[in-house]
Write an enzyme that holds these catalytic residues in place. Structure first.
Site, mmCIF file in Angstrom:
data_model
loop_
_atom_site.group_PDB
_atom_site.id
_atom_site.type_symbol
_atom_site.label_atom_id
_atom_site.label_comp_id
_atom_site.label_asym_id
_atom_site.label_seq_id
_atom_site.Cartn_x
_atom_site.Cartn_y
_atom_site.Cartn_z
ATOM 1 N N TYR A 162 0.910 -1.566 -0.121
ATOM 2 C CA TYR A 162 -0.326 0.241 -0.082
ATOM 3 C C TYR A 162 0.509 1.063 -0.365
ATOM 4 O O TYR A 162 0.757 2.318 -1.172
ATOM 5 C CB TYR A 162 -0.684 0.054 1.447
ATOM 6 C CG TYR A 162 -2.092 0.762 1.124
ATOM 7 C CD1 TYR A 162 -3.515 0.772 0.689
ATOM 8 C CD2 TYR A 162 -1.420 2.222 1.924
ATOM 9 C CE1 TYR A 162 -3.727 2.088 0.403
ATOM 10 C CE2 TYR A 162 -2.568 3.085 2.122
ATOM 11 C CZ TYR A 162 -3.721 2.936 1.528
ATOM 12 O OH TYR A 162 -4.480 4.562 1.945
ATOM 13 N N LYS A 166 1.456 4.219 -3.107
ATOM 14 C CA LYS A 166 1.022 5.905 -2.995
ATOM 15 C C LYS A 166 2.125 6.435 -2.806
ATOM 16 O O LYS A 166 1.318 7.451 -3.102
ATOM 17 C CB LYS A 166 0.179 5.548 -1.127
ATOM 18 C CG LYS A 166 -1.175 5.041 -0.807
ATOM 19 C CD LYS A 166 -2.124 5.921 -1.653
ATOM 20 C CE LYS A 166 -3.780 5.193 -1.051
ATOM 21 N NZ LYS A 166 -4.601 5.780 -1.765
HETATM 22 P P1 NAI Z 1 -13.614 2.432 1.079
HETATM 23 O O1 NAI Z 1 -13.233 0.993 0.781
HETATM 24 O O2 NAI Z 1 -14.559 3.073 1.956
HETATM 25 O O3 NAI Z 1 -13.768 2.771 -0.692
HETATM 26 C C1 NAI Z 1 -12.693 2.251 -2.005
HETATM 27 C C2 NAI Z 1 -13.358 2.264 -3.333
HETATM 28 O O4 NAI Z 1 -13.318 2.124 -3.755
HETATM 29 C C3 NAI Z 1 -14.668 1.912 -2.748
HETATM 30 O O5 NAI Z 1 -15.674 2.325 -3.283
HETATM 31 C C4 NAI Z 1 -13.775 0.846 -4.082
HETATM 32 O O6 NAI Z 1 -15.211 0.012 -4.349
HETATM 33 C C5 NAI Z 1 -13.416 1.448 -5.055
HETATM 34 N N1 NAI Z 1 -12.485 0.518 -6.156
HETATM 35 C C6 NAI Z 1 -11.952 -0.293 -5.110
HETATM 36 N N2 NAI Z 1 -11.307 -0.887 -6.146
HETATM 37 C C7 NAI Z 1 -11.632 -0.034 -7.881
HETATM 38 C C8 NAI Z 1 -11.359 -0.646 -7.719
HETATM 39 N N3 NAI Z 1 -10.553 -1.533 -9.099
HETATM 40 N N4 NAI Z 1 -12.169 0.120 -9.492
HETATM 41 C C9 NAI Z 1 -12.951 1.275 -8.992
HETATM 42 N N5 NAI Z 1 -13.206 1.183 -8.593
HETATM 43 C C10 NAI Z 1 -12.608 0.332 -7.279
HETATM 44 O O7 NAI Z 1 -11.527 3.486 1.184
HETATM 45 P P2 NAI Z 1 -12.027 4.616 1.892
HETATM 46 O O8 NAI Z 1 -11.510 4.976 2.738
HETATM 47 O O9 NAI Z 1 -13.330 5.749 1.254
HETATM 48 O O10 NAI Z 1 -10.544 5.041 -0.066
HETATM 49 C C11 NAI Z 1 -10.575 5.957 -0.599
HETATM 50 C C12 NAI Z 1 -9.372 6.766 -1.023
HETATM 51 O O11 NAI Z 1 -8.439 6.983 0.236
HETATM 52 C C13 NAI Z 1 -8.583 5.078 -0.525
HETATM 53 O O12 NAI Z 1 -7.681 6.212 -2.234
HETATM 54 C C14 NAI Z 1 -7.481 5.303 0.014
HETATM 55 O O13 NAI Z 1 -6.236 4.084 -0.194
HETATM 56 C C15 NAI Z 1 -7.062 6.859 0.393
HETATM 57 N N6 NAI Z 1 -6.870 6.224 2.073
HETATM 58 C C16 NAI Z 1 -8.193 6.135 2.835
HETATM 59 C C17 NAI Z 1 -7.406 6.290 3.927
HETATM 60 C C18 NAI Z 1 -8.729 6.017 5.287
HETATM 61 O O14 NAI Z 1 -8.174 5.718 6.640
HETATM 62 N N7 NAI Z 1 -10.045 5.859 4.650
HETATM 63 C C19 NAI Z 1 -6.652 7.061 4.759
HETATM 64 C C20 NAI Z 1 -5.510 7.418 3.274
HETATM 65 C C21 NAI Z 1 -6.254 6.949 2.029
#
Ligand code: NAI
Length: 254
Positions: A162, A166
């Site tokens: 990861y 990133k």
């Molecule tokens: P989440 O797991 O709730 O949502 C992730 C979204 O990405 C989901 O809607 C999923 O369907 C979609 N997704 C996954 N693989 C995909 C693909 N191959 N094609 C299209 N869509 C795809 O995660 P969250 O927490 O909302 O994270 C959103 C972004 O923020 C991610 O990039 C994550 O790495 C980043 N992030 C999140 C943090 C956190 O603490 N929640 C911290 C730092 C970064």
């Protein structure tokens, strides 16, 4: 969906926006008056994406549609970006938010878990950037916001795949910002700390307490905290900010 397309209204695409941070970003860009394309990775999450698109149209009177596409596929990513462009008559904002985790210590990490995370988080960002770049260069305006993470800046035990993905997103952001600045297109990265979503749901109460104690603000972030920052970076007012990585972590020490 019945709303007529107004080409003067800006168009935005948010990948992985059926839930979590992406969902909050889609809502906040719509609130600022943009047409918004919601994306999800599979038919399974399509009802949630369609529900969000309907909510966006009903609440903000803008056009919104939901499209299934796996951003890790160059072909699907290109079709996704082109479809959003065609639907809105323009594409002003791309938010590369889609992301996954497959955590594990390096000594035990399976090759497929390393590859899966790189494919979605890093290659998916590249695929969508590549497709949008052609449109935005021609348009001579645009905003790209890539979702990195504090883990991509500082690293974290159990997240080598990861963190690498990133950190790579930051590399794409800085390189592409230099390529696109002369065309009035900005490219920035947002690096959230711990945000309360499905991704961080797996944390135990003990882990949550330990994390909160390292955050100056004393709490985990909300998806809306990140959405507010993305909305600003996507706005006209942010035209002189490019190639930056902006941490949004409540003052966290990893
Ligand atoms: P989440 O797991 O709730 O949502 C992730 C979204 O990405 C989901 O809607 C999923 O369907 C979609 N997704 C996954 N693989 C995909 C693909 N191959 N094609 C299209 N869509 C795809 O995660 P969250 O927490 O909302 O994270 C959103 C972004 O923020 C991610 O990039 C994550 O790495 C980043 N992030 C999140 C943090 C956190 O603490 N929640 C911290 C730092 C970064």
């Amino acid at each position: 969906m019945t709303e007529q397309v107004k080409p003067e209204r800006k168009g935005a695409l948010v990948t992985g926006s059926s839930r979590g941070i992406g969902r909050a970003i889609a809502l906040s860009l719509a609130e600022s008056g943009m047409n918004v394309c919601v994306n999800c990775s599979s038919e399974r999450s399509l009802p949630a994406a369609q529900e969000l698109a309907a909510q966006i149209s009903a609440t903000y009177g803008v056009k919104s549609l939901a499209l299934v596409a796996n951003v890790a596929s160059a072909e699907e990513a290109q079709t996704l970006v082109e479809s959003a462009h065609v639907a809105f008559g323009r594409l002003d904002v791309l938010v590369n938010n889609a992301g996954i985790t497959r955590d594990g210590l390096v000594a035990r990490m399976k090759e497929e878990d390393f590859d899966a995370v790189i494919d979605v988080n890093l290659k998916g960002t590249f695929n969508c950037c590549k497709a949008a770049t052609k449109i935005m260069m021609k348009q001579r305006s645009g905003r790209i916001v890539n979702m990195s993470s504090v883990v991509g800046v500082s690293g974290n035990a159990g997240q080598a795949n990861y963190a690498a993905s990133k950190a790579g997103v930051i590399g794409i952001t800085k390189s592409l910002s230099c390529e696109l600045a002369p065309r009035n297109v900005t490219v920035n990265a947002v690096a959230p700390g711990f945000i309360e979503t499905d991704m961080t749901d797996a944390l135990s109460d003990k882990q949550r307490e330990a994390i909160s104690s390292r955050i100056a603000c004393g709490r985990l972030g909300q998806p809306e905290d990140v959405a507010n920052l993305v909305k600003f970076l996507a706005s006209d007012e942010a035209g002189y900010i490019t190639g930056q990585v902006i941490c949004i972590d409540g003052g966290m020490a990893l």
